[in-house]
Design a protein around this motif. Structure first.
Motif, PDB file in Angstrom:
ATOM      1  N   ILE A 187      -5.821 -30.887  -8.210  1.00  0.00           N
ATOM      2  CA  ILE A 187      -4.600 -31.527  -7.733  1.00  0.00           C
ATOM      3  C   ILE A 187      -4.303 -32.750  -8.596  1.00  0.00           C
ATOM      4  O   ILE A 187      -5.073 -33.701  -8.627  1.00  0.00           O
ATOM      5  CB  ILE A 187      -4.727 -31.963  -6.266  1.00  0.00           C
TER       6      ILE A 187
ATOM      7  N   ILE B  64       1.963 -37.485  -3.841  1.00  0.00           N
ATOM      8  CA  ILE B  64       1.882 -36.914  -2.494  1.00  0.00           C
ATOM      9  C   ILE B  64       1.849 -38.039  -1.458  1.00  0.00           C
ATOM     10  O   ILE B  64       2.486 -37.954  -0.400  1.00  0.00           O
ATOM     11  CB  ILE B  64       0.636 -36.027  -2.345  1.00  0.00           C
TER      12      ILE B  64
ATOM     13  N   THR C 192       6.477 -29.282  -4.615  1.00  0.00           N
ATOM     14  CA  THR C 192       5.740 -28.095  -4.188  1.00  0.00           C
ATOM     15  C   THR C 192       5.863 -26.975  -5.215  1.00  0.00           C
ATOM     16  O   THR C 192       4.872 -26.289  -5.523  1.00  0.00           O
ATOM     17  CB  THR C 192       6.246 -27.621  -2.817  1.00  0.00           C
TER      18      THR C 192
ATOM     19  N   PRO D 185      -5.062 -26.462  -1.597  1.00  0.00           N
ATOM     20  CA  PRO D 185      -3.865 -27.253  -1.946  1.00  0.00           C
ATOM     21  C   PRO D 185      -2.591 -26.421  -1.958  1.00  0.00           C
ATOM     22  O   PRO D 185      -1.541 -26.860  -1.478  1.00  0.00           O
ATOM     23  CB  PRO D 185      -4.194 -27.791  -3.341  1.00  0.00           C
TER      24      PRO D 185
ATOM     25  N   LEU E 137      -1.527 -25.575   1.625  1.00  0.00           N
ATOM     26  CA  LEU E 137      -0.921 -26.744   2.264  1.00  0.00           C
ATOM     27  C   LEU E 137       0.506 -26.960   1.782  1.00  0.00           C
ATOM     28  O   LEU E 137       1.395 -27.302   2.567  1.00  0.00           O
ATOM     29  CB  LEU E 137      -1.766 -27.996   1.993  1.00  0.00           C
ATOM     30  N   SER E 138       0.733 -26.752   0.485  1.00  0.00           N
ATOM     31  CA  SER E 138       2.080 -26.935  -0.061  1.00  0.00           C
ATOM     32  C   SER E 138       3.047 -25.905   0.516  1.00  0.00           C
ATOM     33  O   SER E 138       4.208 -26.224   0.804  1.00  0.00           O
ATOM     34  CB  SER E 138       2.056 -26.858  -1.585  1.00  0.00           C
TER      35      SER E 138
ATOM     36  N   GLN F  52       1.314 -33.676   4.611  1.00  0.00           N
ATOM     37  CA  GLN F  52       1.423 -34.429   3.356  1.00  0.00           C
ATOM     38  C   GLN F  52       0.263 -35.411   3.208  1.00  0.00           C
ATOM     39  O   GLN F  52      -0.342 -35.518   2.136  1.00  0.00           O
ATOM     40  CB  GLN F  52       2.751 -35.183   3.323  1.00  0.00           C
TER      41      GLN F  52
ATOM     42  N   SER G 285      -2.914 -33.607   2.443  1.00  0.00           N
ATOM     43  CA  SER G 285      -2.906 -33.140   1.049  1.00  0.00           C
ATOM     44  C   SER G 285      -3.318 -34.272   0.118  1.00  0.00           C
ATOM     45  O   SER G 285      -4.060 -34.057  -0.848  1.00  0.00           O
ATOM     46  CB  SER G 285      -1.512 -32.626   0.671  1.00  0.00           C
TER      47      SER G 285
ATOM     48  N   SER H 147      -6.783 -34.578  -2.235  1.00  0.00           N
ATOM     49  CA  SER H 147      -6.675 -34.871  -3.663  1.00  0.00           C
ATOM     50  C   SER H 147      -7.602 -36.021  -4.041  1.00  0.00           C
ATOM     51  O   SER H 147      -8.247 -35.996  -5.095  1.00  0.00           O
ATOM     52  CB  SER H 147      -5.228 -35.208  -4.035  1.00  0.00           C
TER      53      SER H 147
END
Length: 255
Positions: free
Chosen positions: A111, A117, A179, A192, A195-196, A237, A240, A244
């Motif tokens: 990421i 993010i 995204t 990741p 999640l996006s 968000q 995420s 990262s």
């Protein structure tokens, strides 16, 4: 018929049960975070951050309960409602942070731009807080019109509604762009990427319910769903961003 110089509204069974359910859920939350802190005490030497994060969440939940009482005492002051919502999101953030500390699963995707993010989650947070101000204006208008003539409420909203709409366009645009960029980099198979994809789905639903409220005279069911989706978007968000940062920490430790 008066409490604290405020007129009490006519008794409403539906609203009373909503308020009572809110208090019951608050009690369940309180016992849950307290049980978590007690359990986390066993890790105070090996993983002290577990216990202190859990203890911090207990303190914040206690403060949230006090603020909730002040919301009622101030006759639903819009500033107190906003503060109440803000503390709820802070509790959510620390809970997600605690969760990220317990994650053991690894993922191959790298990421990048994790700070972006974080900025996107901050923008969503601002949008939620502005939304609470819009909600307060709607409540004021509802009282003025005795909960009737809903088709004219949108036109009576002030500049805060225009700000809310403008930020919504920015939130959707930036999230869709980021995204799409992230999926090209990491794909959709790893955490990741998943999640996006979830963020995009929530964005679509959130925008849909915003349009429903604007075009169909703010139906009652749409308001809580709209707020719930916004909170879910912020949580995804923020999580995420946390993973990262977790990946960077693991990469640093590997070296």
């Amino acid at each position: 018929f008066k409490v604290g110089n405020h007129h009490i509204a006519d008794f409403n069974v539906f609203k009373t049960w909503i308020e009572y359910l809110n208090r019951l859920l608050g009690a369940v939350l309180g016992f849950s975070v307290l049980a978590t802190a007690i359990y986390a005490f066993r890790f105070i030497k090996s993983r002290p951050e577990f216990f202190y994060l859990s203890l911090l969440i207990v303190v914040l939940t206690s403060i949230q309960g006090f603020i909730g009482a002040r919301v009622v005492a101030t006759n639903l002051s819009k500033y107190m409602i906003t503060l109440h919502m803000l503390i709820a999101l802070v509790i959510l953030s620390f809970t997600l942070y605690l969760l990220s500390k317990t994650v053991k699963t690894t993922w191959k995707a790298n990421i990048e731009n994790g700070n972006l993010i974080f900025l996107l989650s901050c923008l969503t947070l601002i949008q939620i807080l502005v939304g609470t101000q819009v909600r307060q204006e709607i409540d004021t208008i509802a009282i003025q019109f005795n909960d009737a003539m809903r088709d004219g409420w949108i036109n009576r909203l002030g500049n805060v509604y225009l700000v809310h709409r403008a930020i919504a366009v920015v939130v959707v645009g930036l999230n869709v762009w980021f995204t799409c960029w992230l999926l090209k980099k990491v794909g959709s198979q790893d955490l990741p990427g998943k999640l996006s994809l979830a963020i995009i789905l929530i964005l679509v639903l959130e925008y849909l319910f915003g349009v429903i409220m604007a075009k169909f005279s703010i139906p009652r069911f749409a308001q809580p769903v709209h707020l719930f989706l916004a909170t879910l978007l912020f949580g995804l968000q923020f999580y995420s961003w946390l993973i990262s940062k977790l990946q960077i920490e693991r990469s640093t430790n590997a070296f």
